[in-house]
Motif scaffolding. Structure first.
Motif, PDB file in Angstrom:
ATOM      1  N   GLY A 243      -6.803  -1.227  18.219  1.00 30.70           N
ATOM      2  CA  GLY A 243      -7.401  -0.383  17.179  1.00 30.70           C
ATOM      3  C   GLY A 243      -6.342   0.270  16.311  1.00 30.70           C
ATOM      4  O   GLY A 243      -6.440   0.238  15.072  1.00 30.70           O
ATOM      5  N   SER A 244      -5.315   0.838  16.940  1.00 35.17           N
ATOM      6  CA  SER A 244      -4.284   1.502  16.130  1.00 35.17           C
ATOM      7  C   SER A 244      -3.510   0.467  15.315  1.00 35.17           C
ATOM      8  O   SER A 244      -3.152   0.722  14.164  1.00 35.17           O
ATOM      9  N   ALA A 245      -3.285  -0.717  15.886  1.00 32.19           N
ATOM     10  CA  ALA A 245      -2.569  -1.758  15.142  1.00 32.19           C
ATOM     11  C   ALA A 245      -3.363  -2.145  13.880  1.00 32.19           C
ATOM     12  O   ALA A 245      -2.783  -2.328  12.808  1.00 32.19           O
ATOM     13  N   TRP A 246      -4.679  -2.231  14.006  1.00 38.02           N
ATOM     14  CA  TRP A 246      -5.507  -2.599  12.850  1.00 38.02           C
ATOM     15  C   TRP A 246      -5.471  -1.514  11.778  1.00 38.02           C
ATOM     16  O   TRP A 246      -5.364  -1.811  10.586  1.00 38.02           O
ATOM     17  N   ILE A 247      -5.572  -0.259  12.216  1.00 41.44           N
ATOM     18  CA  ILE A 247      -5.551   0.839  11.238  1.00 41.44           C
ATOM     19  C   ILE A 247      -4.207   0.850  10.507  1.00 41.44           C
ATOM     20  O   ILE A 247      -4.142   0.979   9.281  1.00 41.44           O
ATOM     21  N   LEU A 248      -3.138   0.672  11.257  1.00 39.47           N
ATOM     22  CA  LEU A 248      -1.808   0.678  10.639  1.00 39.47           C
ATOM     23  C   LEU A 248      -1.616  -0.562   9.758  1.00 39.47           C
ATOM     24  O   LEU A 248      -0.958  -0.496   8.719  1.00 39.47           O
ATOM     25  N   PHE A 249      -2.217  -1.676  10.163  1.00 39.97           N
ATOM     26  CA  PHE A 249      -2.140  -2.889   9.350  1.00 39.97           C
ATOM     27  C   PHE A 249      -2.827  -2.672   8.000  1.00 39.97           C
ATOM     28  O   PHE A 249      -2.321  -3.095   6.951  1.00 39.97           O
ATOM     29  N   VAL A 250      -3.977  -1.987   8.035  1.00 39.15           N
ATOM     30  CA  VAL A 250      -4.668  -1.652   6.776  1.00 39.15           C
ATOM     31  C   VAL A 250      -3.748  -0.794   5.913  1.00 39.15           C
ATOM     32  O   VAL A 250      -3.639  -1.001   4.692  1.00 39.15           O
ATOM     33  N   GLY A 251      -3.058   0.167   6.554  1.00 35.31           N
ATOM     34  CA  GLY A 251      -2.098   1.000   5.832  1.00 35.31           C
ATOM     35  C   GLY A 251      -1.006   0.163   5.186  1.00 35.31           C
ATOM     36  O   GLY A 251      -0.638   0.386   4.021  1.00 35.31           O
ATOM     37  N   VAL A 252      -0.500  -0.826   5.915  1.00 32.81           N
ATOM     38  CA  VAL A 252       0.552  -1.708   5.384  1.00 32.81           C
ATOM     39  C   VAL A 252       0.031  -2.458   4.156  1.00 32.81           C
ATOM     40  O   VAL A 252       0.712  -2.557   3.126  1.00 32.81           O
ATOM     41  N   VAL A 253      -1.203  -2.964   4.254  1.00 30.16           N
ATOM     42  CA  VAL A 253      -1.790  -3.720   3.141  1.00 30.16           C
ATOM     43  C   VAL A 253      -1.922  -2.823   1.903  1.00 30.16           C
ATOM     44  O   VAL A 253      -1.585  -3.233   0.784  1.00 30.16           O
ATOM     45  N   VAL A 254      -2.408  -1.592   2.122  1.00 26.07           N
ATOM     46  CA  VAL A 254      -2.589  -0.669   0.987  1.00 26.07           C
ATOM     47  C   VAL A 254      -1.243  -0.356   0.334  1.00 26.07           C
ATOM     48  O   VAL A 254      -1.110  -0.405  -0.892  1.00 26.07           O
ATOM     49  N   VAL A 255      -0.236  -0.058   1.153  1.00 25.48           N
ATOM     50  CA  VAL A 255       1.091   0.259   0.618  1.00 25.48           C
ATOM     51  C   VAL A 255       1.638  -0.944  -0.150  1.00 25.48           C
ATOM     52  O   VAL A 255       2.184  -0.814  -1.257  1.00 25.48           O
ATOM     53  N   PHE A 256       1.449  -2.135   0.407  1.00 21.95           N
ATOM     54  CA  PHE A 256       1.959  -3.338  -0.228  1.00 21.95           C
ATOM     55  C   PHE A 256       1.285  -3.572  -1.582  1.00 21.95           C
ATOM     56  O   PHE A 256       1.946  -3.883  -2.584  1.00 21.95           O
TER      57      PHE A 256
END
Lengths: 271, 214
Positions: A243-256
């Protein structure tokens, strides 16, 4: 009357129970947001994406309400470690990000006129400090002795939730908040910061997944719907990690995406 | 300027402390055994006055007579008095015991018998009792009998008798019963009991010792 959920060690019942502290906290949050937005509304840049920001705020408040109020609040506080961990993802990771995103840039301007607050923020929310603070809060707040000691009281349970929320705000601050300005934290740094936290194996995860026996007595000794305490704990560990990996992955996508957009804008301005 | 340098030095120190804490916690997580590190002593509560296995013959879930002393002779026998409608203590106690029981090595598991005596024989039909126990372990023995016989047995092992508490507003009655599991050694004497609150790590620690006649 109960104001916050806690581990009661009583048989679970589907009878609705009010949790006054959750409602009061959320009402205060909404009032504070309205005040900040009203103050910032003079800034044309802040007015541009109001609807999107309001949606982020609504989603953040909804996540807090759904995870802290009945039934998920009491279920996570005293019966199922897997629900407890879902609450952590909502209160300690997703909601802080959404609430910070919901603030217009001008809402942070007030901080620029407070040098002391700004100095503290500069240190506490520097990427390195935020990394350590978040991971220490996360590790300590999931430590079996701490959870077993704090969850059986309303104040203890509230303190854990508050620690999660504050830890989450500090964690996301350098990625989302425009103040204080950090020239040394470019988009690539933000992506690395989020990715490192997504891949990091923290002690609570290892204990939950690899322990031979349940590590939290409150969930092990909880009446049904608790039961298979070890299976529930391993599921909780999986929720924490995936779950935390997915939330952080979404964060990475948004930043990118923001990075790509700003580069395109800069290029367009240059031509 | 010197104030700035001092503040930066303090922050560096704080970061170093944070790093040490994080590393320390990680090392501790790897090094602390699940049983808390205590070894060589039982975690159950030692009974001041050891009690012999009661002379009790009841009916098992197949409808056959079960003489507790004869059927469990030479085994470590864990005896619990409870009922299947119990909302808290019984399912938790049995689930934790069952979870550990399934993981024991055969040499230990084959020398243990778990006997659950129903304190609610009216509602605990043989089928219901069998089905409920199978949730925890299919080898667990379920016994039914009259409350007079059960209370007589409880008094010989110095445990409080069964009390029926009528349910409020038409709800099902609650049954007051001892919340401890008694461990009778292979010699037929109980020297240790396991009250509610005993954890799986405690069972995993104690059962191999009890089988050896600790």
């Amino acid at each position: 009357m109960q104001w916050w959920c806690f581990a009661q060690q009583e048989p679970w019942t589907w009878t609705w129970r009010p949790l006054v502290g959750v409602w009061v906290g959320l009402v205060l949050l909404v009032l504070a947001y309205r005040r900040l937005v009203r103050r910032a509304s003079a800034d044309p840049e802040s007015r541009k994406t109001t609807r999107w920001r309001r949606a982020a705020f609504a989603a953040g408040v909804f996540l807090l309400w759904a995870s802290l109020d009945w039934p998920l609040g009491p279920l996570g506080a005293g019966y199922l470690a897997s629900v407890h961990m879902s609450q952590f993802l909502a209160v300690g990771l997703a909601a802080p990000a959404l609430l910070l995103l919901s603030l217009p840039p001008a809402a942070f301007d007030g901080l620029l006129t407070r040098p002391r607050t700004l100095a503290v923020l500069e240190e506490v929310t520097s990427p390195l400090s935020a990394f350590f603070i978040f991971n220490i809060v996360m590790t300590v707040s999931h430590w079996p002795g701490v959870v077993d000691a704090l969850m059986p009281t309303q104040l203890g349970s509230f303190m854990l939730d508050l620690a999660w929320f504050a830890g989450g705000l500090i964690f996301w601050w350098p990625v989302i908040a425009p103040v204080p300005r950090r020239a040394a934290f470019p988009p690539l740094g933000k992506i690395a910061y989020l990715a490192l936290n997504a891949f990091l194996i923290r002690p609570p995860f290892a204990m939950m997944v690899f322990s031979q026996h349940p590590i939290y007595s409150i969930y092990e000794l909880a009446p049904p719907p608790g039961g298979d305490a070890l299976g529930d704990q391993q599921f909780a560990g999986a929720i924490m990690k995936i779950g935390s990996a997915w939330i952080l992955f979404v964060g990475v996508v948004v930043v990118f995406k923001q990075w790509v957009r700003s580069e395109s804008d800069a290029e367009a301005r240059g031509t | 300027m010197s104030g700035d340098r001092g503040a930066r030095a303090r922050i560096r120190r704080l970061r170093a402390i944070g790093l040490v804490m994080l590393v320390g916690i990680s090392v501790a997580a790897c090094g602390v055994p699940a049983d808390g590190g205590r070894r060589g002593e039982l975690r159950g509560w030692v009974i001041d006055t050891p009690v012999p296995k009661p002379d009790l013959t009841l009916t098992d879930t197949n409808g056959e007579a079960f003489d507790l002393r004869a059927e469990t002779e030479g085994y470590l026998t864990l005896v619990f008095f409870g009922y299947t409608y119990c909302p808290d203590v019984c399912p938790v106690h049995m689930a934790n015991l069952g979870a550990v029981f399934g993981d024991l090595i055969p040499e230990v598991r084959d020398r243990i018998k778990v006997v659950f005596v129903s304190t609610d024989p009216e509602r605990d039909t043989p089928e219901r009792l069998r089905s409920w126990l199978d949730n925890f372990d299919r080898s667990f023995v379920g016994l039914r009998g009259s409350l007079e016989d059960i209370n007589a047995a409880l008094s010989t092992i110095l445990l409080p008798g069964v009390a029926v508490i009528p349910g409020e507003h038409g709800s099902e009655p609650l049954i007051g019963h001892p919340s401890a599991i008694l461990a009778f050694g292979p010699d037929g004497t109980a020297r240790v009991r396991y009250p509610f609150g005993v954890r799986q790590s405690d069972w995993a620690h104690d059962l191999p010792l009890l089988v050896q006649g600790f």
